[in-house]
Design a protein around this motif. Structure first.
Motif, PDB file in Angstrom:
ATOM      1  N   TYR A 165       9.149   0.226   7.578  1.00  0.00           N
ATOM      2  CA  TYR A 165       8.329  -0.662   6.751  1.00  0.00           C
ATOM      3  C   TYR A 165       7.479  -1.578   7.633  1.00  0.00           C
ATOM      4  N   TYR A 167       5.634  -5.049   7.664  1.00  0.00           N
ATOM      5  CA  TYR A 167       5.567  -6.318   6.921  1.00  0.00           C
ATOM      6  C   TYR A 167       4.136  -6.828   6.793  1.00  0.00           C
ATOM      7  N   PRO A 170       1.918  -3.484   4.480  1.00  0.00           N
ATOM      8  CA  PRO A 170       2.878  -2.577   3.824  1.00  0.00           C
ATOM      9  C   PRO A 170       2.322  -1.184   3.543  1.00  0.00           C
ATOM     10  N   LYS A 176       9.912  -0.266   1.657  1.00  0.00           N
ATOM     11  CA  LYS A 176      10.848  -1.270   2.161  1.00  0.00           C
ATOM     12  C   LYS A 176      12.283  -0.929   1.778  1.00  0.00           C
TER      13      LYS A 176
END
Length: 318
Positions: A165, A167, A170, A176
């Motif tokens: 994933y 951050y 995305p 996630k």
């Protein structure tokens, strides 16, 4: 007390792979899916002894919406080495509930564990006759879910879905993961889930099956239908009982043709039945003695009535 088990399926690095069917099954999410849904090479598995009551999948990405098998195969193929491809939860369901209510109960449990986080999942409800006491059925839930959530709604290809994933961006990374650590449960995940399971099951029992019948030392009594998430040790400490742990019979014993092993199974079953009955007495001793007292009073009244009637007949004859 009730059965609850949580296990993670891992993608092993090549050096750790063993050429055994057991290892392949344990770490394969695709095989786990086929096992719980009784499809593919598991389509005939336990066909004569177990019923598949219900199965469904949800929260799948668009590319697997109509083909859950494709999703679990992709998890095995694209997830990073040594990472979890899925989590498998098994929970005993109350036999006092109807099949429809067991589906409703299962959906509520699934919502608590992974549904509300939009995690992809497949589940099935199996039911078979108890191996120790063939008078009762043993319905249970199998839940297979992936910790990667589709909550953000970003479309990802199968390969991209299982990447790390990102951050900051995305859309550039994989879906996630909502792990136990993310949920701030850590090593307490299982105990937390057991408490949730106790609460959800007891709410259903209170509504749809508030009492059940148990037999203790030949006496049948109606008792409150409740489950507890406590271990026998913790239950004993809390309630002052003396519950004993029930030994487990090795699974392969049941399928053995060896007479010596079958004799062991018979001794195991006899011992387990005694322990279970003793445990029931420890939990419901007050209800047991109350019922015993009622039966004693009834017998005394019946005896008195018979003696009185006989006495009256003798007086009449005189």
């Amino acid at each position: 007390m009730y059965y609850f088990d949580l296990r993670h399926n891992l993608k092993k690095v090549k050096s750790e792979r063993k050429n055994t069917r057991r290892n392949k099954f344990i770490h394969s999410s695709k095989a786990g899916y086929h096992y719980i849904t009784r499809t593919s090479h598991f389509s005939m598995h336990k066909q004569n002894v177990e019923e598949l009551e219900y199965t469904a999948s949800a929260n799948m990405p668009n590319w697997a919406e109509d083909n859950p098998e494709f999703f679990w195969n992709a998890a095995d193929q694209y997830e990073s080495m040594s990472k979890r491809t899925s989590t498998h939860i098994t929970i005993a369901l109350p036999k006092e509930l109807s099949k429809l209510k067991r589906v409703e109960l299962s959906n509520q449990l699934i919502h608590e564990f992974c549904g509300k986080y939009k995690m992809p999942y497949s589940f099935a409800i199996h039911s078979h006759i108890a191996s120790i006491d063939d008078r009762y059925e043993q319905p249970h839930l199998h839940l297979l879910y992936c910790e990667r959530s589709i909550f953000d709604g970003i479309e990802r290809t199968p390969e991209k879905f299982f990447k790390k994933y990102c951050y900051k961006n995305p859309e550039k990374g994989g879906a996630k993961k909502i792990t136990a650590d993310v949920l701030k449960l850590g090593r307490y995940q299982i105990s937390h889930y057991r408490k949730i399971t106790e609460k959800v099951i007891n709410n259903f029992l209170k509504l749809y099956a508030p009492v059940k019948e148990v037999e203790i030392y030949g006496i049948k009594i109606e008792v409150e239908n409740k489950v507890s998430c406590l271990s026998n040790e913790d239950y004993n400490q809390k309630y002052g009982t003396n519950l004993q742990d029930v030994p487990q019979i090795p699974r392969h014993y049941f399928h053995s043709q060896d007479q010596e092993i079958q004799d062991k199974v018979h001794r195991f079953k006899t011992s387990i039945k005694k322990i279970r009955e003793t445990n029931l007495y420890e939990i419901y001793k007050n209800e047991y003695h109350l019922e015993l007292s009622k039966k004693s009073e009834y017998q005394n009244e019946t005896t008195y009535t018979v003696e009185f009637e006989e006495s009256e007949e003798n007086n009449f004859e005189c």
